[in-house]
Design a protein around this motif. Structure first.
Motif, PDB file in Angstrom:
ATOM      1  N   TRP A 197       0.839  -1.210   0.000  1.00 36.17           N
ATOM      2  CA  TRP A 197       0.000   0.000   0.000  1.00 36.17           C
ATOM      3  C   TRP A 197       0.870   1.255   0.000  1.00 36.17           C
ATOM      4  CZ3 TRP A 197      -3.830   1.434   4.532  1.00 36.17           C
ATOM      5  CH2 TRP A 197      -4.737   2.390   4.076  1.00 36.17           C
ATOM      6  N   SER A 255      -7.847  -5.128   0.115  1.00 36.65           N
ATOM      7  CA  SER A 255      -8.637  -4.314  -0.814  1.00 36.65           C
ATOM      8  C   SER A 255      -8.047  -2.914  -0.961  1.00 36.65           C
ATOM      9  CB  SER A 255     -10.088  -4.234  -0.335  1.00 36.65           C
ATOM     10  OG  SER A 255     -10.201  -3.490   0.870  1.00 36.65           O
ATOM     11  N   LEU A 256      -7.567  -2.343   0.144  1.00 32.80           N
ATOM     12  CA  LEU A 256      -6.950  -1.016   0.093  1.00 32.80           C
ATOM     13  C   LEU A 256      -5.636  -1.045  -0.689  1.00 32.80           C
ATOM     14  CD1 LEU A 256      -7.583   0.047   3.799  1.00 32.80           C
ATOM     15  CD2 LEU A 256      -8.709   0.996   1.775  1.00 32.80           C
ATOM     16  N   TRP A 258      -4.694  -3.227  -3.063  1.00 32.78           N
ATOM     17  CA  TRP A 258      -4.910  -3.434  -4.497  1.00 32.78           C
ATOM     18  C   TRP A 258      -5.544  -2.201  -5.139  1.00 32.78           C
ATOM     19  CZ3 TRP A 258      -2.903  -6.141  -8.081  1.00 32.78           C
ATOM     20  CH2 TRP A 258      -3.522  -6.196  -9.329  1.00 32.78           C
ATOM     21  N   SER A 259      -6.410  -1.520  -4.409  1.00 35.57           N
ATOM     22  CA  SER A 259      -6.993  -0.287  -4.927  1.00 35.57           C
ATOM     23  C   SER A 259      -5.919   0.754  -5.206  1.00 35.57           C
ATOM     24  CB  SER A 259      -8.011   0.268  -3.924  1.00 35.57           C
ATOM     25  OG  SER A 259      -8.481   1.537  -4.310  1.00 35.57           O
ATOM     26  N   PHE A 265     -10.931   1.486  -7.161  1.00 34.11           N
ATOM     27  CA  PHE A 265     -11.508   0.400  -6.354  1.00 34.11           C
ATOM     28  C   PHE A 265     -12.258  -0.535  -7.300  1.00 34.11           C
ATOM     29  CE2 PHE A 265     -13.818  -1.502  -2.787  1.00 34.11           C
ATOM     30  CZ  PHE A 265     -12.881  -1.424  -1.771  1.00 34.11           C
ATOM     31  N   SER A 269     -10.763  -5.451  -5.535  1.00 34.61           N
ATOM     32  CA  SER A 269     -10.882  -4.695  -4.279  1.00 34.61           C
ATOM     33  C   SER A 269     -12.278  -4.854  -3.689  1.00 34.61           C
ATOM     34  CB  SER A 269     -10.576  -3.215  -4.525  1.00 34.61           C
ATOM     35  OG  SER A 269      -9.252  -3.025  -4.965  1.00 34.61           O
ATOM     36  N   LYS A 270     -13.291  -4.810  -4.534  1.00 35.15           N
ATOM     37  CA  LYS A 270     -14.660  -4.974  -4.051  1.00 35.15           C
ATOM     38  C   LYS A 270     -14.881  -6.371  -3.487  1.00 35.15           C
ATOM     39  CE  LYS A 270     -16.671  -1.627  -7.283  1.00 35.15           C
ATOM     40  NZ  LYS A 270     -17.584  -1.432  -8.440  1.00 35.15           N
ATOM     41  N   ALA A 314     -11.837   0.783   3.965  1.00 38.46           N
ATOM     42  CA  ALA A 314     -12.232   0.113   2.725  1.00 38.46           C
ATOM     43  C   ALA A 314     -13.625   0.559   2.286  1.00 38.46           C
ATOM     44  CB  ALA A 314     -12.190  -1.404   2.915  1.00 38.46           C
ATOM     45  N   HIS A 317     -13.393   3.966   0.535  1.00 40.15           N
ATOM     46  CA  HIS A 317     -12.948   3.849  -0.855  1.00 40.15           C
ATOM     47  C   HIS A 317     -14.042   3.256  -1.733  1.00 40.15           C
ATOM     48  CE1 HIS A 317      -9.038   4.587   0.990  1.00 40.15           C
ATOM     49  NE2 HIS A 317      -8.533   4.757  -0.219  1.00 40.15           N
ATOM     50  N   TYR A 318     -14.785   2.312  -1.171  1.00 41.46           N
ATOM     51  CA  TYR A 318     -15.899   1.722  -1.928  1.00 41.46           C
ATOM     52  C   TYR A 318     -16.976   2.763  -2.216  1.00 41.46           C
ATOM     53  CZ  TYR A 318     -19.972  -1.234  -2.888  1.00 41.46           C
ATOM     54  OH  TYR A 318     -21.093  -1.805  -3.455  1.00 41.46           O
TER      55      TYR A 318
END
Length: 375
Positions: A197, A255-256, A258-259, A265, A269-270, A314, A317-318
């Motif tokens: 990250w 997820s964070l 990879w985003s 996102f 990530s989802k 997360a 970001h979503y």
């Protein structure tokens, strides 16, 4: 005859424990790597408040017309700065005290490293420093050579620990993953995901992908192993059951990471975010699991905070990606829950600071001495 046996037993116990009872427990003897859960939570909260500030950002012209936005932006940015400074102070203090522990009580550090729970928290200091580095208040710092040097100083120990811990899972009979797996084993992948990250934030995509791959591959193995782990001696006691929330933290951090690597996102990530939501819901639906661990406050309670914080991050970001009312409501709900839990833990820690640092714990998962080097 019975009196002789009793006297002999008393004599043996006294000889085994005289060294530890001769010197009362101190801060350095009780402080272990698990205390870095506090700095993890502080660092996560700092990033959360920074994210909330950026999430509702408006252009200066629109912001000038909204008094409510100006108050909100001032409050969140000020809170972020206070949290970042508090994180820095707490991390410096914990690192200094643990360095003294390594110097004066190296046998305890060695015992902690040999413990099937304690060894996993050796990643926590480096993850804390990476989070502090990533949440630095001035964005221009990320493009400087100082940021890169500091990243290397914090990422290299993570890789060295990877080689030690992952390697022994492959080669050491007493250290096979199926024998030592417990929820805290997931801490071993946090360093890789946090390093990925932070690397992607300064434009090092290849380094980010490398650390992300290493972390997620081992996370899948650890996750499957924990799902079908065998019952045995290396079971988590009731006192440490809050660490079950680490199940939520790993996919959220994934997820964070990879985003940040992909630039948005996207679907992977989802998927990781929805997995963390499912695991969080599964734990919340089983409150009796944590009933015994809530009887008396201990440092393991901090395991509630940073998984919730990363889940809230997360969700932020979503919500930014999908731009729907439901996603924004979920973000606000999880963020509020994370902040409430964090504030409560701060209060409990402040009220019980003396007992946390000076009370001797009897369970081998919580207390490390030279007599349990074989754990």
């Amino acid at each position: 005859m019975g009196d002789e046996i009793s006297e002999s037993a008393i004599k043996i116990v006294t000889e085994d424990e005289v060294e530890e009872t001769a010197t009362p427990p101190s801060i350095l003897t009780n402080l272990h790597a698990g205390y870095f859960r506090i700095s993890l939570s502080l660092g996560g909260q700092a990033i959360l408040w920074k994210t909330l500030t950026d999430h509702f950002y408006k252009p200066p012209t629109a912001a000038a017309a909204s008094l409510h936005y100006h108050i909100y932006h001032t409050l969140t940015s000020t809170t972020f700065m206070l949290l970042w400074c508090l994180t820095l102070c707490a991390l410096l203090l914990l690192s200094f005290l643990y360095a003294l522990r390594c110097f004066f009580h190296f046998s305890l550090v060695k015992a902690e490293f040999c413990n099937y729970v304690g060894i996993n928290y050796f990643f926590a200091p480096w993850v804390s420093w990476l989070l502090l580095l990533q949440s630095f208040p001035f964005a221009v710092f990320r493009t400087s050579s100082y940021y890169q040097v500091l990243w290397w100083l914090m990422a290299v120990p993570v890789v060295i620990l990877d080689l030690k811990i992952y390697g022994q899972w492959f080669t050491t009979e007493k250290r096979f993953l199926s024998m030592v797996a417990n929820p805290t084993t997931q801490m071993s992948v946090f360093g890789n995901l946090t390093g990925a990250w932070a690397a992607s934030h300064m434009g090092w995509k290849e380094s980010g992908v490398c650390m992300f791959t290493l972390g997620m591959c081992h996370y899948l193995v650890v996750f499957i192993t924990l799902y079908q782990r065998l019952s045995g001696g290396n079971r988590i006691p009731a006192t440490l059951r809050p660490v079950f929330f680490l199940f939520v933290a790993a996919p959220s951090m994934g997820s964070l990471a990879w985003s940040s690597i992909s630039g948005n996102f996207d679907m992977p990530s989802k998927m990781l975010f929805f997995l963390s939501m499912f695991l969080f819901t599964s734990l919340v639906c089983r409150p009796t699991l944590f009933k015994k661990s809530m009887r008396r406050f201990n440092i393991a309670w901090w395991a509630y905070s940073f998984p919730l914080t990363f889940l809230a991050l997360a969700s932020a970001h979503y919500a930014r990606q999908v731009k729907s009312m439901a996603a924004s409501a979920l973000m606000l709900l999880l963020s509020a829950l994370s902040i409430i839990v964090f504030v409560c833990l701060l209060l409990f820690t402040a009220l019980n600071a003396n007992s946390l640092l000076r009370r001797q714990n009897n369970h081998p998962c919580l207390h490390f001495s030279k007599h349990n080097l074989s754990l």
